[in-house]
Design an enzyme around this catalytic site. Structure first.
Site, mmCIF file in Angstrom:
data_model
loop_
_atom_site.group_PDB
_atom_site.id
_atom_site.type_symbol
_atom_site.label_atom_id
_atom_site.label_comp_id
_atom_site.label_asym_id
_atom_site.label_seq_id
_atom_site.Cartn_x
_atom_site.Cartn_y
_atom_site.Cartn_z
ATOM 1 N N LYS A 60 40.293 42.710 43.163
ATOM 2 C CA LYS A 60 39.546 41.552 44.211
ATOM 3 C C LYS A 60 39.911 41.432 45.299
ATOM 4 C CE LYS A 60 36.694 37.795 42.775
ATOM 5 N NZ LYS A 60 35.069 37.694 42.984
HETATM 6 C C1 PLP Z 1 31.300 42.632 43.517
HETATM 7 C C2 PLP Z 1 31.618 41.838 42.033
HETATM 8 N N1 PLP Z 1 31.814 42.606 40.833
HETATM 9 C C3 PLP Z 1 31.215 41.748 40.181
HETATM 10 C C4 PLP Z 1 31.555 40.083 40.118
HETATM 11 C C5 PLP Z 1 31.428 39.704 38.054
HETATM 12 O O1 PLP Z 1 33.191 39.406 38.173
HETATM 13 P P1 PLP Z 1 33.169 38.373 37.226
HETATM 14 O O2 PLP Z 1 31.966 38.019 36.120
HETATM 15 O O3 PLP Z 1 34.643 38.405 36.926
HETATM 16 O O4 PLP Z 1 33.007 36.983 38.435
HETATM 17 C C6 PLP Z 1 32.404 40.013 41.111
HETATM 18 C C7 PLP Z 1 32.498 38.919 40.797
HETATM 19 O O5 PLP Z 1 32.844 38.198 41.715
HETATM 20 C C8 PLP Z 1 31.784 40.974 42.109
HETATM 21 O O6 PLP Z 1 32.531 39.402 43.649
#
Ligand code: PLP
Length: 325
Positions: free
Chosen positions: A159
């Protein structure tokens, strides 16, 4: 959503007033996107303030940092304590949690390694991300003309701030074209994810979601929804999915810390199912919200209560909640 501009921000272990939490313009991160971060939530529940899956979020932060060779000298317990201490210092009952690890100020050039690895934790109050009606009515989305990152370019499982340049292109195109959100394909043309959410669809009672290999972030909400869906008796298939599955699905929904579980009511102006939240989406929403709101026993150990006197993990896992709504 505007920042309240108040409260204190954790910066390398010190609490700094919001207005004073500054970095130098020559910091590596400003020029080269060299940051990894998290987005988690703390919810106000009837039993107190509870962070949802804080351990999983902080573990992903450490893994994102590892991929980018910018490990920060805090272990998992240390990260969790830092977040909890910052919430307590700000006396917040519910908030969005944004830990950030970034390359700071030393020298400018593509090589990040000479620069320090700094960290911060910001908190702010944040309601429904895709609009307040979205959770019930669903949102209109388009398939983006922008693809997600190709394998072995920018790592989708990290991330990292850099990945959000791609997300921003997807989001801006969607808004410019009159949609709430964009869904991206991977470079092979298969379904990937939204600009900030993972994607699910339902067809003939089976729940489908793209796999990690389709250039998605391994979402913590995605993982939670898979667990809850299986517990509700649904078959969940993680598989490479062609674009056209979106157009023939009975239900489509996106999930994420910000979006929670949000139904999609149309894709590329084609109505999904009956054009309103479908029964599987509704069942999963209901179950997910009951967990994050602390209305059911925390059987998976997903809630970390913040303040003294609030339930311990053992108490949270037990029955005796008795709260409805
Ligand atoms: C590109 C992306 N995909 C998926 C998610 C969902 O991830 P999470 O459920 O861990 O927030 C996020 C959110 O952070 C994201 O930015």
């Amino acid at each position: 959503m505007a920042f309240p501009g108040t409260g204190r921000i954790w910066m390398n272990g010190s609490l700094v007033a919001w207005a004073d939490a500054k970095i130098h313009i020559a910091s590596h991160v400003v020029h080269y996107g060299s940051a990894v971060f998290e987005g988690a939530r703390c919810y106000a529940t009837p039993r107190g303030s509870a962070c949802f899956r804080l351990d999983a979020h902080m573990r992903r932060l450490q893994q994102s940092a590892r991929i980018y060779r910018m490990e920060y000298p805090l272990d998992l317990a240390g990260w969790q304590s830092a977040v909890l201490d910052t919430i307590r210092a700000n006396k917040l009952t519910a908030c969005y949690i944004r830990p950030l690890v970034y390359r700071g100020y030393e020298t400018l050039g593509v090589n990040p390694l000479p620069n320090p690895v700094d960290a911060a934790i910001l908190l702010w109050e944040w309601g429904s991300y895709l609009g307040k009606d979205a959770l019930e009515q669903g949102v209109d989305v388009k398939v983006s003309s922008w693809a997600r990152m190709a394998p072995n370019t920018l790592p989708a499982m990290a991330k990292s701030a850099a990945n959000y340049a791609n997300s921003a292109l997807i989001k801006m195109e969607a808004i410019g074209d009159g949609f709430t959100e964009g869904l991206a394909l991977d470079v092979h043309g298969n379904l990937s994810e939204g600009s900030g959410q993972n994607l699910f669809l339902v067809r003939d009672g089976v729940v489908y979601t793209p796999p990690l290999g389709s250039s998605i972030l391994g979402g913590i909400t995605r993982d939670s929804v898979i667990v809850l869906a299986r517990e509700l008796g649904y078959t969940v298939v993680e598989a490479t999915l062609p674009r056209e599955m979106l157009y023939i699905a009975d239900e489509v929904f996106v999930v994420g810390t910000a979006a929670e579980v949000t139904p999609i009511r149309s894709v590329d102006r084609l109505t999904v199912g009956s054009g309103r939240r479908g029964p599987v989406t509704e069942a999963l929403q209901r179950t997910f919200f009951a967990v994050i709101r602390g209305e059911v026993p925390d059987r998976h150990g997903w809630l970390t209560y913040v303040y003294p006197g609030e339930p311990t993990a053992r108490e949270a896992a037990g029955a005796g909640v008795g709260v409805t709504g």
